[in-house]
Design a protein around this motif. Structure first.
Motif, PDB file in Angstrom:
ATOM      1  N   PRO A 189       0.819  -1.134  -0.297  1.00 27.18           N
ATOM      2  CA  PRO A 189      -0.086  -0.116   0.020  1.00 27.18           C
ATOM      3  C   PRO A 189       0.974   1.376   0.268  1.00 27.18           C
ATOM      4  O   PRO A 189       1.962   1.312   0.431  1.00 27.18           O
ATOM      5  N   PRO A 190       0.377   2.475  -0.629  1.00 30.86           N
ATOM      6  CA  PRO A 190       1.252   3.614  -0.518  1.00 30.86           C
ATOM      7  C   PRO A 190       0.944   4.278   0.946  1.00 30.86           C
ATOM      8  O   PRO A 190      -0.009   3.801   1.550  1.00 30.86           O
ATOM      9  N   GLN A 191       2.167   4.501   1.508  1.00 29.31           N
ATOM     10  CA  GLN A 191       2.208   4.920   2.784  1.00 29.31           C
ATOM     11  C   GLN A 191       2.604   6.621   3.093  1.00 29.31           C
ATOM     12  O   GLN A 191       3.213   7.217   1.937  1.00 29.31           O
ATOM     13  N   GLY A 192       2.415   7.132   4.152  1.00 26.93           N
ATOM     14  CA  GLY A 192       2.468   8.490   4.300  1.00 26.93           C
ATOM     15  C   GLY A 192       2.508   8.920   5.800  1.00 26.93           C
ATOM     16  O   GLY A 192       2.326   7.744   6.688  1.00 26.93           O
ATOM     17  N   PRO A 193       2.586  10.019   6.072  1.00 29.06           N
ATOM     18  CA  PRO A 193       2.525  10.536   7.604  1.00 29.06           C
ATOM     19  C   PRO A 193       1.277  10.239   8.372  1.00 29.06           C
ATOM     20  O   PRO A 193       0.276  10.073   7.368  1.00 29.06           O
ATOM     21  N   GLN A 194       1.317  10.058   9.560  1.00 30.13           N
ATOM     22  CA  GLN A 194      -0.017   9.714  10.288  1.00 30.13           C
ATOM     23  C   GLN A 194      -0.695  11.093  10.222  1.00 30.13           C
ATOM     24  O   GLN A 194      -0.319  12.098  10.370  1.00 30.13           O
ATOM     25  N   ASP A 195      -2.050  11.197  10.383  1.00 24.79           N
ATOM     26  CA  ASP A 195      -2.970  12.260  10.130  1.00 24.79           C
ATOM     27  C   ASP A 195      -2.648  13.508  11.166  1.00 24.79           C
ATOM     28  O   ASP A 195      -2.712  14.299  11.054  1.00 24.79           O
ATOM     29  N   CYS A 196      -2.247  12.750  12.564  1.00 23.21           N
ATOM     30  CA  CYS A 196      -2.137  13.632  13.786  1.00 23.21           C
ATOM     31  C   CYS A 196      -0.900  14.533  13.490  1.00 23.21           C
ATOM     32  O   CYS A 196      -0.757  15.550  13.975  1.00 23.21           O
ATOM     33  N   VAL A 197      -0.020  14.057  12.727  1.00 22.62           N
ATOM     34  CA  VAL A 197       1.242  14.741  12.389  1.00 22.62           C
ATOM     35  C   VAL A 197       1.118  15.722  11.308  1.00 22.62           C
ATOM     36  O   VAL A 197       1.709  16.818  11.289  1.00 22.62           O
ATOM     37  N   LYS A 198       0.631  15.078  10.292  1.00 21.37           N
ATOM     38  CA  LYS A 198       0.435  15.804   9.058  1.00 21.37           C
ATOM     39  C   LYS A 198      -0.300  17.172   9.175  1.00 21.37           C
ATOM     40  O   LYS A 198      -1.408  17.116   9.798  1.00 21.37           O
ATOM     41  N   GLY A 199       0.146  18.272   8.794  1.00 16.81           N
ATOM     42  CA  GLY A 199      -0.653  19.544   9.033  1.00 16.81           C
ATOM     43  C   GLY A 199      -0.429  20.240  10.568  1.00 16.81           C
ATOM     44  O   GLY A 199      -0.930  21.302  10.715  1.00 16.81           O
ATOM     45  N   SER A 200       0.332  19.327  11.347  1.00 19.30           N
ATOM     46  CA  SER A 200       0.274  20.119  12.570  1.00 19.30           C
ATOM     47  C   SER A 200       1.677  20.855  12.760  1.00 19.30           C
ATOM     48  O   SER A 200       2.473  20.941  11.666  1.00 19.30           O
ATOM     49  N   PRO A 201       1.957  21.604  13.752  1.00 17.86           N
ATOM     50  CA  PRO A 201       3.110  22.569  13.646  1.00 17.86           C
ATOM     51  C   PRO A 201       4.559  21.750  13.719  1.00 17.86           C
ATOM     52  O   PRO A 201       5.647  22.238  13.339  1.00 17.86           O
ATOM     53  N   LEU A 202       4.475  20.540  13.941  1.00 17.59           N
ATOM     54  CA  LEU A 202       5.874  19.730  14.016  1.00 17.59           C
ATOM     55  C   LEU A 202       6.048  19.113  12.466  1.00 17.59           C
ATOM     56  O   LEU A 202       7.247  18.751  12.353  1.00 17.59           O
ATOM     57  N   ALA A 203       5.061  19.432  11.808  1.00 14.05           N
ATOM     58  CA  ALA A 203       5.207  18.834  10.404  1.00 14.05           C
ATOM     59  C   ALA A 203       6.227  19.535   9.349  1.00 14.05           C
ATOM     60  O   ALA A 203       6.020  20.759   9.470  1.00 14.05           O
ATOM     61  N   ASP A 204       7.040  18.948   8.251  1.00 15.91           N
ATOM     62  CA  ASP A 204       7.608  19.565   7.340  1.00 15.91           C
ATOM     63  C   ASP A 204       6.479  19.800   6.182  1.00 15.91           C
ATOM     64  O   ASP A 204       5.225  19.405   6.298  1.00 15.91           O
ATOM     65  N   THR A 205       6.863  20.221   5.100  1.00 20.41           N
ATOM     66  CA  THR A 205       5.865  20.486   3.855  1.00 20.41           C
ATOM     67  C   THR A 205       5.559  18.952   3.579  1.00 20.41           C
ATOM     68  O   THR A 205       4.289  18.958   2.993  1.00 20.41           O
ATOM     69  N   ALA A 206       6.040  18.006   3.474  1.00 21.63           N
ATOM     70  CA  ALA A 206       5.611  16.729   3.387  1.00 21.63           C
ATOM     71  C   ALA A 206       4.781  15.984   4.221  1.00 21.63           C
ATOM     72  O   ALA A 206       4.428  15.023   3.991  1.00 21.63           O
ATOM     73  N   GLY A 207       4.670  16.741   5.484  1.00 23.66           N
ATOM     74  CA  GLY A 207       3.968  16.003   6.465  1.00 23.66           C
ATOM     75  C   GLY A 207       4.789  15.087   7.495  1.00 23.66           C
ATOM     76  O   GLY A 207       4.139  14.630   8.519  1.00 23.66           O
ATOM     77  N   TRP A 208       6.036  15.073   7.454  1.00 27.93           N
ATOM     78  CA  TRP A 208       6.991  14.273   8.509  1.00 27.93           C
ATOM     79  C   TRP A 208       7.394  15.216   9.538  1.00 27.93           C
ATOM     80  O   TRP A 208       7.212  16.436   9.370  1.00 27.93           O
ATOM     81  N   VAL A 209       7.739  14.513  10.787  1.00 25.12           N
ATOM     82  CA  VAL A 209       8.300  15.339  12.016  1.00 25.12           C
ATOM     83  C   VAL A 209       9.440  15.983  11.555  1.00 25.12           C
ATOM     84  O   VAL A 209      10.260  15.230  11.410  1.00 25.12           O
ATOM     85  N   GLU A 210       9.678  17.406  11.290  1.00 27.19           N
ATOM     86  CA  GLU A 210      10.839  18.050  10.993  1.00 27.19           C
ATOM     87  C   GLU A 210      11.879  18.054  11.813  1.00 27.19           C
ATOM     88  O   GLU A 210      11.792  18.864  13.095  1.00 27.19           O
ATOM     89  N   VAL A 211      12.935  17.085  11.569  1.00 27.56           N
ATOM     90  CA  VAL A 211      14.213  17.027  12.754  1.00 27.56           C
ATOM     91  C   VAL A 211      15.467  17.203  11.758  1.00 27.56           C
ATOM     92  O   VAL A 211      15.564  17.320  10.800  1.00 27.56           O
ATOM     93  N   ASP A 212      16.384  17.455  12.741  1.00 24.66           N
ATOM     94  CA  ASP A 212      17.851  17.589  11.994  1.00 24.66           C
ATOM     95  C   ASP A 212      18.182  16.127  11.873  1.00 24.66           C
ATOM     96  O   ASP A 212      18.251  15.450  12.944  1.00 24.66           O
TER      97      ASP A 212
END
Length: 413
Positions: free
Chosen positions: A264-287
């Motif tokens: 199946p296609p895979q992506g970020p969880q809904d609770c992360v995607k669009g949250s202040p923690l997410a990058d433009t792709a919806g992942w948790v933006e970390v160093d």
């Protein structure tokens, strides 16, 4: 094991109780027993997902991949059995479906990724029947083995969606193990095998392509690149693919099948995607080296949910746990963060029952073999099979989830 009182503030709040979340809780507790730690995780069940490839190849009992979450939560850690609905990092809060926001001093996000079965029209209606299966599921990986045993002739199609996905080698591992069984039964010559890959290469690290191609050729499998599954008609056993040519033009191609193994296609969880923690792709933006959030210093990310450009595998999470545990505690005590993650990921590429190409690599495709004197990383070996089938599951349950970190520190500081 829910909260005894509302509005409790924890020293460390861990969002997600999968491999990365439980492993981190155990790691932190082993370093500082005084920490108040909570894990937010809705599921009663915890799965050792890397074994499902072997289930689909008839080499592992799926029931051995499942345990109760309550039995895995480390001693002294609070389990908040609830669903995360959002993050408020400016006020150090995590929102949950039932109850008040949960507060923290430090937050570690380990929510994993989401398998989007609904993204392929027709898939949810037919998965588990009509010859349509997937090793990316506890429920359906046994059906893969059932189909492999039943199939005597016809067409078997294996799919791989666009990256990122969990364990990028797993789609082709399903093909290799199926082909091996058909070869053993003398049926392979009557079966047309295809791997339809949405990407442009067999594997993302070029060094491992030659040993894998030996098996592609041995099994007489056809590789189709830039070929992405977009719909399934289960009752009529037809699959539609979007095929991109060299000029970037896309056409739709319908293919008949007798067996269809779908990733199946895979992506970020809904609770992360669009949250202040997410990058433009919806992942948790970390160093990518410290795994600290780029904008919120008291937030760290690890496992499949984070933006670090590593391969999304349990082996990556095992290394990331140590980096986050030490860096978080150092930051908490106003010290320099001591560890840098090297991008380590491992993909044991199961090319036949009894042999594996043990792909271990870091950022930029750098080879990072753990046992180079013991296991040739560029050859299929029996030793790597024993490691995958017998050693790694034991290490998962008895080391990674218990704060025991043998060989888990990054190769480079």
């Amino acid at each position: 094991m829910n909260r005894e009182q509302k509005n409790t503030k924890y020293d460390v709040l861990i969002a997600g109780g999968g491999a990365a979340g439980i492993g981190l809780a155990a790691s932190l507790k082993s370093r500082d027993k005084s920490l108040s730690i909570a894990i937010i995780e809705p599921s009663d069940a915890h799965y050792y997902q890397p074994s499902w490839t072997l289930v689909g190849g008839g080499a592992f009992d799926v029931r051995d991949s499942k345990r109760k979450t309550k039995n895995l939560i480390p001693s002294g850690v609070t389990w908040i059995q609830d669903k995360i609905t959002g993050f408020k990092p400016d006020s150090n809060e995590v929102m949950v479906a039932n109850g008040s926001p949960i507060q923290y001093q430090y937050l570690a996000v380990a929510t994993g990724l989401k398998s989007n079965w609904d993204a392929i029209p027709g898939l949810t209606e037919t998965i588990g029947k009509n010859g349509v299966t997937s090793n990316y599921s506890y429920d359906y990986s046994p059906y893969t083995w059932e189909l492999v045993q039943q199939m005597k002739s016809g067409k078997a199609i294996f799919t791989q969606p666009p990256m990122p996905i969990k364990c990028p080698g797993a789609p082709q591992k399903a093909m290799y193990l199926s082909c091996y069984e058909w070869e053993q039964q003398g049926k392979l010559k009557n079966i047309e095998v295809e791997l339809n890959n949405a990407g442009a290469a067999l594997f993302g690290v070029a060094d491992f392509v030659p040993p894998l191609m030996e098996y592609v050729q041995k099994y007489n499998a056809t590789l189709n690149f830039n070929c992405n599954l977009i719909s399934v008609d289960g009752p009529n056993q037809k699959a539609t693919f979007a095929v991109k040519d060299a000029d970037g033009n896309t056409t739709q191609v319908e293919k008949s099948f007798d067996m269809l193994h779908v990733v199946p296609p895979q992506g970020p969880q809904d609770c992360v995607k669009g949250s202040p923690l997410a990058d433009t792709a919806g992942w948790v933006e970390v160093d990518q080296f410290t795994l600290q959030h780029t904008r919120y210093p008291n937030v760290f990310g690890l496992g499949d949910c984070c933006s670090s450009p590593n391969s999304k595998t349990a082996a990556a999470a095992r290394k990331q746990i140590v980096v986050v545990a030490e860096n978080l505690l150092a930051h908490k005590h106003h010290q320099a963060m001591p560890l840098k993650y090297d991008g380590y990921g491992s993909c044991p590429l199961t090319v036949e029952r009894g042999k594996i190409v043990l792909a271990e690599f870091g950022f930029g495709g750098k080879l990072l073999p753990t046992f180079p004197w013991l296991i040739n990383p560029l050859k299929a070996t029996k030793l790597a099979w024993i490691l995958k089938k017998d050693v790694l599951p034991w290490l998962y349950w008895n080391a990674m989830l218990k704060g025991r970190e043998w060989l888990a520190r990054p190769f480079e500081n």
